[in-house]
Every structure is written in structure tokens, then in C-alpha cells.
Design an enzyme around this catalytic site. Structure first.
Site, PDB file in Angstrom:
ATOM      1  N   HIS A 193       9.566   0.989  -7.503  1.00 41.05           N
ATOM      2  CA  HIS A 193       9.820  -0.191  -6.673  1.00 41.05           C
ATOM      3  C   HIS A 193      11.301  -0.586  -6.759  1.00 41.05           C
ATOM      4  O   HIS A 193      11.974  -0.245  -7.746  1.00 41.05           O
ATOM      5  CB  HIS A 193       9.004  -1.392  -7.177  1.00 41.05           C
ATOM      6  N   CYS A 250       6.583  -7.372 -12.534  1.00 45.00           N
ATOM      7  CA  CYS A 250       5.312  -6.944 -11.926  1.00 45.00           C
ATOM      8  C   CYS A 250       4.135  -7.811 -12.372  1.00 45.00           C
ATOM      9  O   CYS A 250       3.132  -7.923 -11.674  1.00 45.00           O
ATOM     10  CB  CYS A 250       4.982  -5.511 -12.316  1.00 45.00           C
TER      11      CYS A 250
HETATM   12  N1  GLY Z   1       0.951   1.310 -12.159  1.00 43.86           N
HETATM   13  C1  GLY Z   1       1.604   0.424 -11.318  1.00 43.86           C
HETATM   14  C2  GLY Z   1       1.662   0.928  -9.946  1.00 43.86           C
HETATM   15  O1  GLY Z   1       1.760   2.116  -9.783  1.00 43.86           O
HETATM   16  O2  GLY Z   1       1.582   0.240  -8.984  1.00 43.86           O
END
Ligand code: GLY
Length: 258
Positions: free
Chosen positions: A166, A253
């Protein structure tokens, strides 16, 4: 400066050990340790003058503790995303209830297929949002996000990314014009105007710090990043995220902050 009043987190579920990872060599997460780290994360957030809504673990979705991805919350609206990872897509339906406690129906927007978007790809800098075009967030998702934000007088610009999961895996804004940058983001022209703190490669994971009301929460075990953040004048709190790192997850996250 107090900017955030609320945080939403979701407890990790036992199935997290089967979460998505690009780093299987790190091993599977230890669930009990992950729970303790989550407790510590919540405790750190509570020290930052926010109320914390804790959602129950959801065993149907191994990655559901990464609550930042199924929603994006701005100061004017909430956007339910459309996660690009198939095993995570249903998480969008489970975050709506929590979002509705804070936003009325007319302030909640939705990214629709074929657009995909994950909140981990969106970095807020005031009323401007940088959005990573990644394996999880596509052009149509970015187009819809741009349109939604424009409706509320906010702007968006795209940042292509190639190496990390991300956008916020590698770049995070700490307010006050300060930005932590690592790897492929160090030379991006769009970030030239910020006071960039370049993270050494061996501590790249810790580019994912979070600013919460003038405190910066830093992952434990990254001394160069800790010192760099302290040198900027921020109060810091350390939280160990070792078990979430095994799933490519970090501090940002694990929460929605607004
Ligand atoms: N394990 C976090 C994701 O891949 O979204």
C-alpha cells in the site's frame, strides 16, 4: 493540535494466522502475542486524547483487524471502499455499522465495482489525499474517489507504486509538513515540497508511523526512525507490531482515525 477525536479498531481474529502475506519467511503470527500487541496499541491510542471504538473480531475475514482498508474517513465524509483483495472485499459490509455511529447516511459514500480502493493506499494531507495506484487500488477506484472528494471540496492525486503493498507501507505524513519516506517513495517528485525524513532501508517497515494529536506512535525496534521522529520534536509512543508485520500490516493499518 487536536485533530482526531475518534479511533475505530477491530480485534484480530484467530484466523489472522491465515491472513495474506508477502513475507511467509517471517512465519505465521502468534495469536496470543498479537492480542497483547493489540491491547498495547489501544492503550497507546488512549494516551493520545481519542476515544477508541473496539469492534469484535470477525473470524470470516483473516485480515479484518486491518480496519483502515475497508473505509476512508475524512473530516467531511466517510467513504466505504471496495477492497481489491478478494478475501478482504466483504470487510466493507462489516465496517458500515461502525461508520454509521459517526456519520449520517448522506455523509457516507461508496466506491463501486469495477473500482477498487483500499484505505491503506490513501494518505491524507489536510484536504488533499494522495492515493496509491497499487495491486489493490485501481484507476477506476481512484476516479471515483476523486469525484467523491471533489463533491466535498477536497482533492486527490495519484501516486503509482510498484514495490510495496500500500502507499502507506512506505510513506506517511506526520503533519507540520513532515513526511516519513522510504524506498520507492524517496525520489517521488510529488513529495518534494515536504520536509522528507528518509528512512534507512533496514528500517523501512517503520516508515509506517502514525501521528495522533501531536504524538507519533512508532513501531518498537526501529531506533533510527524513533530518533528521527523525536528529533522533529514529537512526543513518541512505542508499540510492538511484530505479529502484524508478518501479514504486511503496520500501525496505520490497524485503525481508522478521525
Ligand atoms: N495482510 C494484509 C493485507 O494483505 O491486506
Amino acid at each position: 493540535m487536536k485533530k482526531f477525536s475518534h479511533v475505530i479498531v477491530r480485534r484480530p481474529c484467530r484466523a489472522m494466522v491465515d491472513g495474506i502475506t508477502s513475507a511467509p519467511e517471517l512465519g505465521k503470527p502468534d495469536y496470543e502475542l498479537a492480542l497483547k500487541e493489540h491491547d498495547d496499541y489501544i492503550a497507546a491510542l488512549k494516551q493520545c486524547d481519542v476515544d477508541v471504538t473496539v469492534l469484535e473480531a470477525d473470524e470470516r475475514y483473516p485480515d479484518s483487524c486491518f480496519v483502515e482498508d475497508p473505509a476512508l474517513i475524512t473530516r467531511k465524509c466517510a467513504i466505504i471502499t471496495n477492497p481489491g483483495a478478494a478475501s478482504r472485499n466483504g470487510e466493507k459490509n462489516e465496517i458500515i455499522g461502525a461508520v454509521k455511529k459517526f456519520f449520517s447516511d448522506d455523509q457516507i459514500e461508496y466506491i463501486q465495482s469495477p473500482g477498487t480502493l483500499e484505505g491503506g493506499d490513501v494518505m491524507m494531507v489536510g484536504d488533499h489525499f494522495y492515493v496509491g495506484r497499487s495491486a489493490r487500488t485501481n484507476e477506476e477506484g481512484i476516479r471515483q474517489l476523486t469525484e467523491i472528494l471533489a463533491k466535498y471540496g477536497m482533492t486527490c492525486s495519484e501516486v503509482p507504486l510498484y514495490k510495496v503493498l500500500h502507499l502507506k507501507t512506505g510513506v506517511n505524513y506526520l503533519e507540520d509538513n513532515n513526511m516519513l519516506v522510504s524506498g520507492e517513495f524517496v525520489e517521488k517528485p510529488e513529495f518534494e515540497k515536504y520536509n522528507k525524513v528518509v528512512i534507512p532501508e533496514e528500517e523501512a517497515y517503520a516508515a509506517n508511523c502514525i501521528w495522533v494529536n501531536d504524538t507519533v506512535i512508532v513501531p518498537a525496534g526501529y531506533p533510527a526512525v524513533l530518533k528521527a521522529v523525536q528529533d522533529l520534536g514529537y512526543k513518541t509512543l512505542l508499540v510492538d507490531t511484530s505479529e502484524y508485520r508478518k501479514l504486511d500490516g503496520g500501525l496505520s493499518c490497524l485503525s481508522l482515525r478521525f
